[in-house]
Design an enzyme around this catalytic site. Structure first.
Site, short mmCIF file in Angstrom:
data_model
loop_
_atom_site.label_atom_id
_atom_site.label_comp_id
_atom_site.label_asym_id
_atom_site.label_seq_id
_atom_site.Cartn_x
_atom_site.Cartn_y
_atom_site.Cartn_z
CG ASP A 103 23.71 96.77 86.04
OD1 ASP A 103 22.68 97.39 86.35
OD2 ASP A 103 24.63 97.27 85.37
CE LYS A 183 14.67 104.77 86.86
NZ LYS A 183 15.67 105.35 87.75
#
Length: 227
Positions: A103, A183
């Site tokens: 990230d 997602k």
């Protein structure tokens, strides 16, 4: 680890408006203060309410077992990596039972998780992940989403593009019979992506966890058993 919300549904909390906050910020704060999953995550020590989404996905599809190598894309603040670490019984000194997390934002250390504060889309990041894996992955999971602007069609397309990038990476690093979780936002433009996923995996499912807010168009693509 369960999704029982008994004792976490509090009396509705009102938020005072502030000139320093936008309307969207006030709405977000109101949702956070009145969300039982946020309260439960805080009580149980999870980094985010998203932890319960992955837990529900696992309870439905039984994906995680000990001795797995997992890649977590868009990992901050670490809720998914936390759940995965517990489910595979990860440890810091295991070579074949570990999680590689990526990230731009920093996350606090998690047992069994090797974290890289990198942009997933930078050219050298993919090589870095592959080197850290030291082999093929059992699961690639992505809870990445673009910063939403409130325009559903635009938010849908932006997150779909992230999912497509995650899929391309997953196809490179997954073992045969490996799994991919990502997602997406429903919006009508995902058919091309779904057709590709169905071509590459034996089973493809859509799943909306109970812990996903009812007003959200997010769903999770669960692709099982890479061909």
């Amino acid at each position: 680890m369960t999704n029982n919300l008994s004792g976490y549904r509090n009396k509705f909390v009102r938020v005072k408006t502030s000139r320093k906050r936008t309307v969207s910020s006030n709405n977000w704060l109101r949702r956070q203060l009145n969300d039982p999953y946020v309260a439960k995550a805080r009580t149980q020590g999870f980094r985010s309410r998203a932890a319960y989404k992955l837990l529900e996905i696992h309870e439905k599809f039984k994906l995680f077992t000990p001795n797995m190598k997992i890649v977590d894309l868009g990992a901050a603040p670490g809720g998914w990596s936390q759940i995965a670490s517990k489910l595979i019984k990860a440890s810091d000194n295991s070579l074949n039972n570990k999680i590689i997390s990526i990230d731009l934002l920093e996350i606090r250390p998690i047992v069994g998780v090797e974290f890289f504060q990198k942009d997933f889309f930078e050219e050298d990041t993919e090589k870095l992940i592959i080197q850290a894996l030291d082999g093929k992955a059992n699961i690639v999971m992505s809870d990445m989403a673009s910063n939403t602007i409130g325009h559903k069609a635009t938010d849908h397309i932006r997150t779909l593009l992230l999912c497509e990038q995650a899929l391309e990476f997953a196809l490179k690093v997954l073992k045969p019979s490996g799994h991919f979780i990502a997602k997406i936002f429903r919006g009508g433009a995902e058919n091309k992506l779904l057709n590709k996923v169905k071509h590459e995996f034996r089973t493809v499912k859509h799943f909306k966890p109970l812990s996903s807010r009812s007003e959200s168009t997010e769903i999770y693509l669960v692709a099982l058993n890479k061909k």
